[in-house]
Design an enzyme around this catalytic site. Structure first.
Site, mmCIF file in Angstrom:
data_model
loop_
_atom_site.group_PDB
_atom_site.id
_atom_site.type_symbol
_atom_site.label_atom_id
_atom_site.label_comp_id
_atom_site.label_asym_id
_atom_site.label_seq_id
_atom_site.Cartn_x
_atom_site.Cartn_y
_atom_site.Cartn_z
ATOM 1 N N LEU A 180 0.843 -1.204 0.000
ATOM 2 C CA LEU A 180 0.000 0.000 0.000
ATOM 3 C C LEU A 180 0.874 1.249 0.000
ATOM 4 C CD1 LEU A 180 -2.565 -0.997 2.803
ATOM 5 C CD2 LEU A 180 -2.697 -1.484 0.345
ATOM 6 N N ASN A 190 10.462 -2.825 -2.016
ATOM 7 C CA ASN A 190 10.779 -1.499 -1.479
ATOM 8 C C ASN A 190 12.242 -1.143 -1.683
ATOM 9 O OD1 ASN A 190 8.175 -0.939 -0.794
ATOM 10 N ND2 ASN A 190 8.539 -0.778 1.402
ATOM 11 N N GLY A 204 14.411 14.408 -6.542
ATOM 12 C CA GLY A 204 14.012 15.223 -5.401
ATOM 13 C C GLY A 204 15.096 15.234 -4.345
ATOM 14 N N CYS A 254 8.297 3.708 5.550
ATOM 15 C CA CYS A 254 8.650 2.393 4.972
ATOM 16 C C CYS A 254 10.046 2.339 4.384
ATOM 17 C CB CYS A 254 7.603 2.013 3.924
ATOM 18 S SG CYS A 254 5.988 1.764 4.665
ATOM 19 N N LYS A 302 5.646 13.118 1.746
ATOM 20 C CA LYS A 302 5.272 13.147 0.323
ATOM 21 C C LYS A 302 3.902 13.776 0.231
ATOM 22 C CE LYS A 302 2.789 8.798 -0.179
ATOM 23 N NZ LYS A 302 2.615 7.596 -1.005
HETATM 24 C C1 UDX Z 1 6.100 2.809 -0.232
HETATM 25 C C2 UDX Z 1 5.894 1.843 -1.384
HETATM 26 O O1 UDX Z 1 5.632 2.574 -2.582
HETATM 27 C C3 UDX Z 1 4.695 0.914 -1.080
HETATM 28 O O2 UDX Z 1 4.537 -0.026 -2.120
HETATM 29 C C4 UDX Z 1 4.972 0.190 0.245
HETATM 30 O O3 UDX Z 1 3.903 -0.669 0.585
HETATM 31 C C5 UDX Z 1 5.196 1.196 1.360
HETATM 32 O O4 UDX Z 1 6.274 2.089 1.010
HETATM 33 P P1 UDX Z 1 5.021 5.054 0.667
HETATM 34 O O5 UDX Z 1 5.970 4.897 1.807
HETATM 35 O O6 UDX Z 1 3.612 5.446 0.930
HETATM 36 O O7 UDX Z 1 4.956 3.627 -0.149
HETATM 37 O O8 UDX Z 1 5.673 6.151 -0.274
HETATM 38 P P2 UDX Z 1 5.975 6.254 -1.839
HETATM 39 O O9 UDX Z 1 4.809 6.773 -2.550
HETATM 40 O O10 UDX Z 1 6.585 4.997 -2.318
HETATM 41 O O11 UDX Z 1 7.121 7.407 -1.813
HETATM 42 C C6 UDX Z 1 8.303 7.141 -1.047
HETATM 43 C C7 UDX Z 1 9.209 8.360 -1.088
HETATM 44 O O12 UDX Z 1 9.743 8.518 -2.396
HETATM 45 C C8 UDX Z 1 8.517 9.679 -0.741
HETATM 46 O O13 UDX Z 1 9.384 10.451 0.097
HETATM 47 C C9 UDX Z 1 8.360 10.368 -2.096
HETATM 48 O O14 UDX Z 1 8.403 11.793 -1.990
HETATM 49 C C10 UDX Z 1 9.578 9.856 -2.834
HETATM 50 N N1 UDX Z 1 9.436 9.839 -4.291
HETATM 51 C C11 UDX Z 1 8.492 9.036 -4.854
HETATM 52 C C12 UDX Z 1 10.301 10.601 -5.080
HETATM 53 O O15 UDX Z 1 11.158 11.314 -4.548
HETATM 54 N N2 UDX Z 1 10.189 10.550 -6.427
HETATM 55 C C13 UDX Z 1 9.253 9.764 -7.046
HETATM 56 O O16 UDX Z 1 9.199 9.755 -8.279
HETATM 57 C C14 UDX Z 1 8.366 8.990 -6.233
#
Ligand code: UDX
Length: 450
Positions: free
Chosen positions: A141, A213, A258, A265, A323
């Site tokens: 998720l 992850n 970024g 996570c 995020k």
């Molecule tokens: C993540 C995994 O995507 C998900 O599958 C798992 O179950 C839990 O961990 P989440 O922690 O909600 O989900 O965040 P995610 O949307 O993956 O973003 C993680 C980080 O990467 C954030 O800090 C976001 O800002 C950063 N990010 C994401 C970027 O810097 N660039 C991107 O293109 C995408």
């Protein structure tokens, strides 16, 4: 099916809500009295989009304790926070396993949804849960998209004793068959046909979570490296990364440069995966580099800001959540950045659409609008990729600020738009002429102008 879910955090509350929607009789255990009272009053303390509304359409019984006696399936969705040594703290998992083992029916299927070190399910199976059937069932998720990801997952991964497979397949049957799911939630992935259901060993399912992850974090760290180098050689990072994403083997998601990845996570799971390797005497080089690059990315961005501002200058910080789409500030790069800027002697006025307050030890002012946070600022810094910031009226902001510096830590502003508004623009790697100190020889080797 009678299902008891242990833990009403992101994973537990979403799992309980989804299974209740699918018609299962759901009891959800939450030991935190404040959070329990919120769930019982019909409000969502996580503020996850759509969850509160969905909860009002289904019947989930939230309780402080469960007896597990009539549960056919039990989902363990408790927290596994990162411990001091980088390994997950399994105290809540062990407590839940002891309670389940003592009270659940023999043969009940226990699905481990919490992210746990490889080997945990097998250890619990031969220990406190020897009378039950322990299945690893990791979740994938994303915060801000959790409900949609749960109803319309890309895949369902599970593993454990062969005679538990049928129960898991029944539990997720309607999701696998995409039958009778909420029409107001459209799948992100746009795929049709049954959802892939992959059954494997518990150990494999546990590692599959960390692998996913770990790879996503590594992909992001690589994208940030390419963006930094592109800026140093005078290339257009978005054009380079955009072209990469056209290759289906790479995929276009998770290539936005970024100031680094954060959240509850990635930082925890990458450290845990590295610790799993270390524990087996395996030096996970690629992952270690991705973790180090992520830390360097944040430090580099902070240093680029500090180089341009005198002590005592003021920063208008846009973004505090880790995020966009969530109020979660756990392991938020924006918060870590604020701490670095304060340590450098800068003042920080912040605004975030979802975050109204921060930990008391973080001496920043949190405002209720972007305009207030940017008023008289010497520099504006974007630290969370909120759509509101991508669409912000840069001209109006510039008329408020004292300085003309805009540091776009999430690549949400077009440099040309920043310039047109009277800002000097810097991306996640800082200003191009300073992003990477390269010698003339290196430039010659790269074929760029000396
Ligand atoms: C993540 C995994 O995507 C998900 O599958 C798992 O179950 C839990 O961990 P989440 O922690 O909600 O989900 O965040 P995610 O949307 O993956 O973003 C993680 C980080 O990467 C954030 O800090 C976001 O800002 C950063 N990010 C994401 C970027 O810097 N660039 C991107 O293109 C995408």
């Amino acid at each position: 099916m009678n299902v008891t879910v242990v833990g009403a955090g992101y994973v537990g509350a979403i799992s309980a809500t989804v299974l209740a929607y699918l018609g299962d009789r759901i009891t959800c255990v939450e030991s935190d009295p404040v959070r329990l009272a919120a769930w019982r009053s019909g409000t969502d303390p996580l503020r996850e989009p759509g969850l509160g509304d969905m909860l009002r359409r289904v019947d989930v019984r939230f309780v402080p304790h469960a007896d597990f006696a009539d549960a056919d399936a039990i989902l363990v969705a408790v927290g596994t926070p990162m411990g001091r040594d980088g390994r997950p703290d399994l105290e809540q998992v062990e407590t839940a396993a002891a309670q389940i083992g003592a009270r659940a029916r023999p043969g009940a299927v226990v699905l481990m949804r919490s992210t746990v070190p490889v080997g945990t399910c097998d250890r619990l199976q031969s220990g406190p849960l020897h009378e039950q059937r322990v299945v690893s069932n990791p979740e994938f998720l994303r915060e801000g998209h959790a409900l949609r990801d749960a109803f319309f997952p890309d895949r369902i991964i599970a593993g454990g004793p062969a005679d538990a497979r049928a129960t898991v397949a029944e539990l997720y049957g309607r999701i696998i068959d995409r039958y009778g799911l909420p029409r107001d939630l459209s799948a992100d992935n746009g795929s049709s046909g049954p959802v892939p259901f992959r059954w494997m060993s518990a150990t494999s399912a546990e590692l599959a979570k960390y692998a996913a992850n770990g790879f996503l974090a590594t992909k992001l760290s690589f994208a940030n490296e390419i963006a930094n180098l592109a800026q140093a050689v005078g290339a257009d990072a978005s054009a380079v990364l955009g072209s990469m994403g056209l290759d289906p083997r790479i995929g276009s998601q998770f290539l936005r440069p970024g100031l680094g990845w954060g959240g509850s996570c990635f930082p925890k799971d990458t450290r845990a995966l590295q610790a799993i390797g270390d524990g087996m005497g395996y030096d996970f080089l690629v992952l270690k580099a991705a973790i180090e690059q992520n830390a360097r990315q944040l430090r580099g961005f902070a240093a680029a800001i500090e180089r341009e501002l005198p002590q005592g200058a003021t920063v208008g910080l846009l973004g505090l959540a880790f995020k966009a789409g969530t109020a979660d500030t756990r392991e938020s790069p924006a918060i870590a950045l604020a701490r670095l800027l304060l340590r450098a002697g800068l003042a920080v006025n912040a605004y975030d659409p979802a975050v109204r307050e921060v930990a008391g030890d973080l001496k920043i002012r949190v405002h209720s609008t972007a305009a207030e946070a940017c008023d008289a600022a010497d520099a504006v810094v974007i630290a969370t990729e909120w759509p509101e910031f991508a669409a912000i009226d840069l001209g109006a902001v510039r008329r408020l600020t004292r300085g003309d510096l805009l540091f776009d830590g999430r690549s949400v502003i077009a440099p040309a738009a920043a310039a047109a508004a009277g800002f000097r623009y810097a991306g996640p790697a800082g200003f191009s002429e300073r992003s990477i100190e390269m010698t003339a020889v290196q430039r010659l080797r790269l074929g760029t102008a000396a």
